[in-house]
Design an enzyme around this catalytic site. Structure first.
Site, PDB file in Angstrom:
ATOM      1  N   HIS A 301     -25.951   2.924  37.962  1.00  0.00           N
ATOM      2  CA  HIS A 301     -26.171   3.969  39.124  1.00  0.00           C
ATOM      3  C   HIS A 301     -26.407   5.205  37.923  1.00  0.00           C
ATOM      4  O   HIS A 301     -26.209   6.182  38.694  1.00  0.00           O
ATOM      5  CB  HIS A 301     -25.920   4.155  40.289  1.00  0.00           C
ATOM      6  CG  HIS A 301     -25.642   2.878  41.386  1.00  0.00           C
ATOM      7  ND1 HIS A 301     -27.062   2.901  41.211  1.00  0.00           N
ATOM      8  CD2 HIS A 301     -25.283   1.686  41.749  1.00  0.00           C
ATOM      9  CE1 HIS A 301     -26.895   0.722  42.459  1.00  0.00           C
ATOM     10  NE2 HIS A 301     -25.468   1.020  41.915  1.00  0.00           N
ATOM     11  N   ASP A 364     -19.612   0.653  41.489  1.00  0.00           N
ATOM     12  CA  ASP A 364     -20.359  -0.855  42.453  1.00  0.00           C
ATOM     13  C   ASP A 364     -21.214  -1.060  41.283  1.00  0.00           C
ATOM     14  O   ASP A 364     -22.304  -0.043  40.325  1.00  0.00           O
ATOM     15  CB  ASP A 364     -21.566  -0.284  43.659  1.00  0.00           C
ATOM     16  CG  ASP A 364     -22.235   0.604  43.662  1.00  0.00           C
ATOM     17  OD1 ASP A 364     -21.715   1.676  43.118  1.00  0.00           O
ATOM     18  OD2 ASP A 364     -23.547   0.639  44.004  1.00  0.00           O
ATOM     19  N   GLU A 365     -22.215  -2.236  41.008  1.00  0.00           N
ATOM     20  CA  GLU A 365     -22.875  -2.688  40.894  1.00  0.00           C
ATOM     21  C   GLU A 365     -23.053  -1.753  39.013  1.00  0.00           C
ATOM     22  O   GLU A 365     -24.579  -2.517  38.557  1.00  0.00           O
ATOM     23  CB  GLU A 365     -24.495  -2.264  41.531  1.00  0.00           C
ATOM     24  CG  GLU A 365     -24.674  -2.863  42.788  1.00  0.00           C
ATOM     25  CD  GLU A 365     -25.338  -2.634  43.981  1.00  0.00           C
ATOM     26  OE1 GLU A 365     -26.635  -4.116  43.856  1.00  0.00           O
ATOM     27  OE2 GLU A 365     -25.993  -1.302  43.427  1.00  0.00           O
ATOM     28  N   ALA A 366     -22.087  -2.468  38.545  1.00  0.00           N
ATOM     29  CA  ALA A 366     -22.460  -1.252  36.693  1.00  0.00           C
ATOM     30  C   ALA A 366     -22.412  -3.180  36.349  1.00  0.00           C
ATOM     31  O   ALA A 366     -21.775  -3.061  35.352  1.00  0.00           O
ATOM     32  CB  ALA A 366     -21.260  -0.965  36.945  1.00  0.00           C
ATOM     33  N   PHE A 367     -23.753  -3.815  36.431  1.00  0.00           N
ATOM     34  CA  PHE A 367     -23.812  -5.174  36.149  1.00  0.00           C
ATOM     35  C   PHE A 367     -22.943  -5.674  34.346  1.00  0.00           C
ATOM     36  O   PHE A 367     -23.288  -5.964  33.780  1.00  0.00           O
ATOM     37  CB  PHE A 367     -24.529  -5.879  36.046  1.00  0.00           C
ATOM     38  CG  PHE A 367     -25.227  -5.990  37.401  1.00  0.00           C
ATOM     39  CD1 PHE A 367     -23.693  -6.182  38.612  1.00  0.00           C
ATOM     40  CD2 PHE A 367     -26.536  -5.146  38.667  1.00  0.00           C
ATOM     41  CE1 PHE A 367     -24.435  -6.010  40.068  1.00  0.00           C
ATOM     42  CE2 PHE A 367     -27.077  -5.518  40.062  1.00  0.00           C
ATOM     43  CZ  PHE A 367     -25.465  -5.881  40.376  1.00  0.00           C
TER      44      PHE A 367
END
Ligand code: TNX
Length: 572
Positions: A301, A364-367
């Protein structure tokens, strides 16, 4: 995503009178006001239905109504308060709430230890709550209060200024709805008699505002803080950075805002808070006993940071600014030492500006940052936070990282069974619960809700209300739950009216889960109590969703325009 605010102007925030017996249609001249202030209670005009002592949201721990007693506020009422700066500030806050609408002088004076005075008295003291027969003796604690209303006086007692402040919010709800009018009203300012003894179930009760996807002005944030304060929430989490914009000034990395702050979802101009702006938010919140929790979302993000400082990008190339709503594609380079200088500088400046104990590091969501690399990054950032003397908070994805003292995970899953989070709790982590399918205020209420998402399902008020934070996550005991938080992500939210439309009436549902004892949990009772808040919001000019789940009263009528007129489909 198209910007809904482009379809029409914001609604007027000044509530027009709709029922002449309740709200006047004009603002009285100073002479009228002076006359009003000298009238006795029996002369006053409006026989508003008296508020009920047990109609408070969130539900108090103990309520004992005395139907034989009513206190009426008059032009002679004074506010008396213990000589203590924090208590005095609460008394001044109460006076500032009541003076414009009542027209009464309501002087604030040091309390005197005498028999009933006809006044409102705020007492700061070590005051044991009177125990109910079956309960062990107890105290009011860090945020509790006791409120006594007789026909001759009103007393609020607490051990802290925060407790007095919460007591004042209860008092406000016990006055007629007209008390919320921004302009003077002639009403009989009656309070129902009886006693309330009240304390929160959880220490952390919060809401999150995403100011990164769309930027919101300081004034909008202050108004959100007012909404939190009404419902005894005590934390405001600000999601300050994301792919679409960087919203907080950092002196050592100035392009974060001068470049990274100039974008937002949908292509609007974005914006950012100067350090002075941020301090103004913090001070306004602190005056309402609300702690600000700033979040810098890492390592993902981060597109807006990479636009400003390509040296942080894995390929050292500046990406184009991002104004869409996808997630998970950006990340700062975990293999470059410069990234940790950046993190230390940013968090260091933020810690210096933030009096509260928390720094939220996202996670979050650090894919694209996987496995040990991700865990190693989080552990290093956790150590930076600890070194700054702050307590780290992260979205529950940081669970696999090593424990550091006081670590808090924010659960946003939709399945209450997560062994990794359970394991982190066993290693010492505490939890803030924000289950996506109950507490996410950016989810639509119903299929036809004009803004919001539905990836976690539809969340009507009942769904927001019907869960128990103490038992929600399998394998996580209630003692590990620090509290609850309702996040409002703003990919589809572009104005204050839209924020309020999604916040109300769901925020009070989450607030009640955080504050009220589990034994008080009761949907049928909650919807009745909540109904009385519609007229209050309407009177104050606050937008809310007039969901059919709640039996909103017909009198006073709720002006139609407060049903978010710019949202299109709901407007006739
Ligand atoms: C998931 S919840 C996100 C956010 C989005 C949100 C939209 C979380 C920690 N991450 O980036 O804005 O969904 O509902």
């Amino acid at each position: 995503m198209p910007s809904p605010s482009a379809t029409g102007p914001e609604p007027s925030l000044t509530a027009p009178a709709t029922d002449p017996t309740v709200l006047p249609t004009h603002e009285p001249a100073a002479a009228d006001l002076a006359m009003l202030a000298t009238r006795t209670a029996s002369d006053l005009l409006t026989p508003a239905p008296p508020a009920r002592l047990d109609a408070v949201v969130p539900a108090p721990e103990q309520v004992e109504a005395d139907p034989t007693a009513t206190f009426v506020l008059t032009g002679d009422t004074a506010i008396r308060v213990t000589a203590h700066p924090g208590a005095r500030a609460v008394a001044e806050h109460l006076a500032a709430l009541l003076r414009p609408v009542t027209g009464f002088p309501l002087p604030v004076a040091d309390s005197v230890d005498v028999a009933p005075t006809g006044d409102l008295t705020l007492t700061l003291a070590h005051t044991p709550a009177t125990p109910a027969p079956a309960r062990p003796p107890t105290t009011l604690g860090a945020e509790g209060y006791r409120l006594d209303v007789t026909s001759t006086e009103v007393r609020i007692a607490a051990e802290t200024a925060a407790g007095l402040f919460h007591g004042v919010q209860t008092l406000r709800q016990l006055l007629p709805a007209a008390v919320e009018s921004p302009t003077p009203v002639a009403a009989r300012w009656a309070l129902p008699g009886g006693s309330i003894v009240d304390r929160p179930r959880f220490a952390y009760r919060g809401a999150m505002l995403d100011v990164a996807r769309h930027f919101f002005a300081v004034e909008d944030v202050l108004r959100v803080i007012d909404h939190l304060a009404r419902y005894k929430l005590n934390h405001l989490h600000l999601h300050l950075t994301d792919d679409q914009g960087w919203r907080i000034a950092v002196d050592s990395w100035p392009r974060l805002t001068t470049l990274g702050g100039t974008t937002e979802v949908g292509g609007g101009p974005g914006g950012h808070y100067t350090k002075t702006d941020y301090q103004k938010i913090i001070e306004y919140a602190a005056a309402r006993h609300i702690t600000v929790v700033p979040e810098i979302d890492l390592p993902g993000h981060t597109n807006s940071a990479l636009v400003a400082y390509p040296e942080l990008a894995p390929d050292k190339v500046a990406p184009p600014p991002y104004t869409g709503t996808e997630v998970g594609f950006s990340y700062v380079d975990p293999a470059d030492e410069r990234t940790y200088d950046f993190v230390a500088d940013v968090l260091g400046e933020l810690a210096a500006l933030t009096p509260g104990p928390w720094l939220h590091i996202g996670g979050d969501e650090a894919f694209k940052v996987k496995g040990e690399v991700y865990t190693g990054f989080v552990e290093r950032v956790q150590r930076i936070v600890a070194g700054l003397g702050k307590t780290v908070v992260g979205w529950h994805q940081v669970a696999p990282a090593a424990h550091v003292d006081g670590r808090v995970l924010q659960w946003w899953g939709t399945n209450g069974d997560d062994p990794t989070t359970g394991d982190a709790v066993r290693r010492g982590a505490r939890l803030i619960l924000s289950p996506g399918n109950h507490a996410y205020l950016d989810m639509k209420y119903a299929p036809d809700t004009p803004i919001g998402h539905d990836w976690a399902g539809l969340i009507d008020v009942r769904r927001a209300y019907d869960w128990d934070p103490g038992t929600h996550l399998t394998g996580v005991p209630a003692e590990a739950v620090l509290g609850v938080e309702a996040p409002l992500w703003t990919e589809s939210v572009t104005s204050l009216a839209e924020i309020e439309y999604l916040l109300l009436p769901r925020l009070p549902a989450i607030a009640e889960l955080g504050w009220s004892p589990q034994a008080a949990h009761d949907w049928a009772g909650f919807r009745e109590r909540l109904a009385g808040h519609g007229p209050r919001w309407a009177t104050a000019g606050i937008t809310f969703h007039r969901t059919p789940e709640i039996p909103w009263p017909a009198v006073p009528a709720i002006p139609r325009q407060y049903e978010a007129p710019q949202l299109g489909p709901e407007i006739p």
